[in-house]
Write an enzyme that holds these catalytic residues in place. Structure first.
Site, short mmCIF file in Angstrom:
data_model
loop_
_atom_site.label_atom_id
_atom_site.label_comp_id
_atom_site.label_asym_id
_atom_site.label_seq_id
_atom_site.Cartn_x
_atom_site.Cartn_y
_atom_site.Cartn_z
N TYR A 1 -9.45 -9.88 -7.54
CA TYR A 1 -8.42 -9.80 -8.57
C TYR A 1 -8.53 -10.93 -9.59
O TYR A 1 -8.04 -10.81 -10.71
CB TYR A 1 -7.02 -9.79 -7.93
CG TYR A 1 -6.77 -8.52 -7.17
CD1 TYR A 1 -6.56 -7.31 -7.84
CD2 TYR A 1 -6.77 -8.50 -5.79
CE1 TYR A 1 -6.35 -6.14 -7.15
CE2 TYR A 1 -6.56 -7.33 -5.08
CZ TYR A 1 -6.35 -6.15 -5.77
OH TYR A 1 -6.15 -4.99 -5.09
N LYS B 1 -2.09 -3.20 7.99
CA LYS B 1 -3.26 -2.85 8.79
C LYS B 1 -3.35 -3.71 10.04
O LYS B 1 -3.07 -4.90 10.00
CB LYS B 1 -4.54 -3.01 7.95
CG LYS B 1 -4.67 -1.99 6.83
CD LYS B 1 -6.00 -2.13 6.11
CE LYS B 1 -6.17 -1.06 5.04
NZ LYS B 1 -7.46 -1.19 4.33
N HIS C 1 -3.48 3.20 -5.44
CA HIS C 1 -3.34 1.74 -5.38
C HIS C 1 -3.18 1.09 -6.75
O HIS C 1 -3.20 -0.14 -6.87
CB HIS C 1 -4.56 1.12 -4.68
CG HIS C 1 -4.50 1.21 -3.19
ND1 HIS C 1 -3.32 1.15 -2.47
CD2 HIS C 1 -5.49 1.38 -2.27
CE1 HIS C 1 -3.59 1.25 -1.18
NE2 HIS C 1 -4.88 1.40 -1.03
N ARG D 1 0.86 -1.17 0.00
CA ARG D 1 0.00 0.00 0.00
C ARG D 1 0.91 1.23 0.00
O ARG D 1 2.02 1.20 0.54
CB ARG D 1 -0.89 0.02 1.24
CG ARG D 1 -1.82 -1.20 1.36
CD ARG D 1 -2.58 -1.17 2.67
NE ARG D 1 -3.50 -2.31 2.80
CZ ARG D 1 -3.17 -3.46 3.38
NH1 ARG D 1 -1.95 -3.63 3.89
NH2 ARG D 1 -4.04 -4.45 3.44
N HIS E 1 -3.86 -9.32 2.98
CA HIS E 1 -5.31 -9.39 3.19
C HIS E 1 -5.61 -10.40 4.29
O HIS E 1 -5.08 -11.51 4.28
CB HIS E 1 -6.03 -9.82 1.91
CG HIS E 1 -6.08 -8.75 0.87
ND1 HIS E 1 -6.33 -9.02 -0.46
CD2 HIS E 1 -5.92 -7.40 0.95
CE1 HIS E 1 -6.31 -7.88 -1.14
NE2 HIS E 1 -6.06 -6.90 -0.30
N ARG F 1 -0.45 -1.46 -6.95
CA ARG F 1 -0.79 -2.60 -6.07
C ARG F 1 -1.77 -3.52 -6.80
O ARG F 1 -1.63 -4.75 -6.78
CB ARG F 1 -1.39 -2.08 -4.77
CG ARG F 1 -1.88 -3.15 -3.79
CD ARG F 1 -2.24 -2.47 -2.48
NE ARG F 1 -3.04 -3.30 -1.60
CZ ARG F 1 -2.56 -4.17 -0.71
NH1 ARG F 1 -1.25 -4.36 -0.63
NH2 ARG F 1 -3.35 -4.86 0.08
#
Length: 292
Positions: A273, A167, A238, A143, A264, A241
């Site tokens: 994706y 995150k 993004h 990110r 994730h 990414r």
């Protein structure tokens, strides 16, 4: 202040990113202003007040994804007030979440990425830094926030990996690849020292003033190179990414591996994706197959 107390507790217990916390603060301030126009304090809002606010947002043309985040913020906020006995009822308790359709992320073709990454002039100090950032971004799928916050102890040229704090404070190790490592080594050998000058910092990619770069600044740099390289798809922070994930899947990478590399927590987040990859392959087939 109620909002500050709520955000302080979220920060200490939930591991939400600074960007999400900032968005929540903005959402609650807008609600406060809306309620004030109806002479209603934030802690006295009823279900009808919150519903009226959401309906106003819809009529004003706000995106469904934005309204879904707003309702999530409000549910958390009023749940917090109820738990602290600061209110007697939760005005969001019976409100249903806004349904948001699956939106495929914008991505770039491999040819577009090659042109974008080749655009910076490595003889220029800032552009040498930018090329290293672009190469690392595409090679690792970081990110942008993770990229601009990288510190020297998070990268290892000897092992060829970057240790990312994502995150929720979760760490992951991501391989850099030879091209990104070469760009990073070139940048570290000369350009970084010039950018820092007399400043002392462990930030890998400092700004021209020797400080941590903002994600917005780097986004503007990406758009600058896209214009120069004549890359037309609309870019976002993004974009690389998304390209990283899509191109890996196009070349046969396992979905769970991509999930780990992206950081994730849920495989369902990564699965979008696969749709992007399939769509791209279908477009290539239609464009180049004689019977497409």
């Amino acid at each position: 202040m109620l909002i500050d107390g709520f955000l302080d507790e979220l920060w200490s217990t939930s591991g939400l990113s600074d960007n999400t916390l900032s968005a929540y603060r903005s959402d609650l301030r807008y609600l406060t202003l809306f309620l004030a126009s109806h002479q209603t304090p934030l802690a006295k809002a009823l279900k009808a007040d919150v519903r009226a606010y959401l309906e106003w947002r819809q009529q004003a043309g706000f995106a469904k994804s934005s309204s879904a985040r707003v309702l999530s913020a409000l549910k958390r906020f009023y749940g917090y007030l109820l738990a602290k006995s600061l209110i007697n009822h939760d005005p969001c308790a019976e409100l249903k979440s806004v349904k948001v359709g699956q939106r495929l992320p914008e991505t770039l073709s491999e040819h577009d990425v090659e042109r974008l990454l080749a655009e910076p002039d490595t003889e220029d100090t800032l552009e040498c830094r930018d090329q290293a950032m672009l190469e690392l971004l595409y090679a690792t799928g970081l990110r942008v926030t993770e990229l601009v916050r990288l510190t020297m102890d998070q990268i290892s040229l000897r092992q060829g990996v970057v240790r990312v704090v994502g995150k929720g404070g979760k760490e992951r190790l991501v391989p850099m690849g030879e091209v990104a490592m070469a760009a990073l080594a070139r940048y570290l050998s000369h350009a970084r020292t010039l950018l820092l000058g007399a400043s002392q910092s462990d930030i890998v990619f400092p700004s021209s003033r020797g400080q941590m770069m903002t994600r917005q600044t780097f986004w503007h740099r990406i758009k600058l190179y896209a214009r120069r390289a004549n890359v037309h798809p609309e870019l976002s922070p993004h974009t690389l990414r998304h390209a990283f994930a899509t191109h890996l899947l196009n070349h046969g990478a396992d979905l769970r591996v991509v999930q780990l590399l992206l950081g994730h927590s849920s495989l369902s987040t990564t699965q979008i994706y696969t749709h992007v990859a399939k769509l791209r392959l279908a477009q290539l087939h239609q464009a180049h197959h004689p019977r497409g």
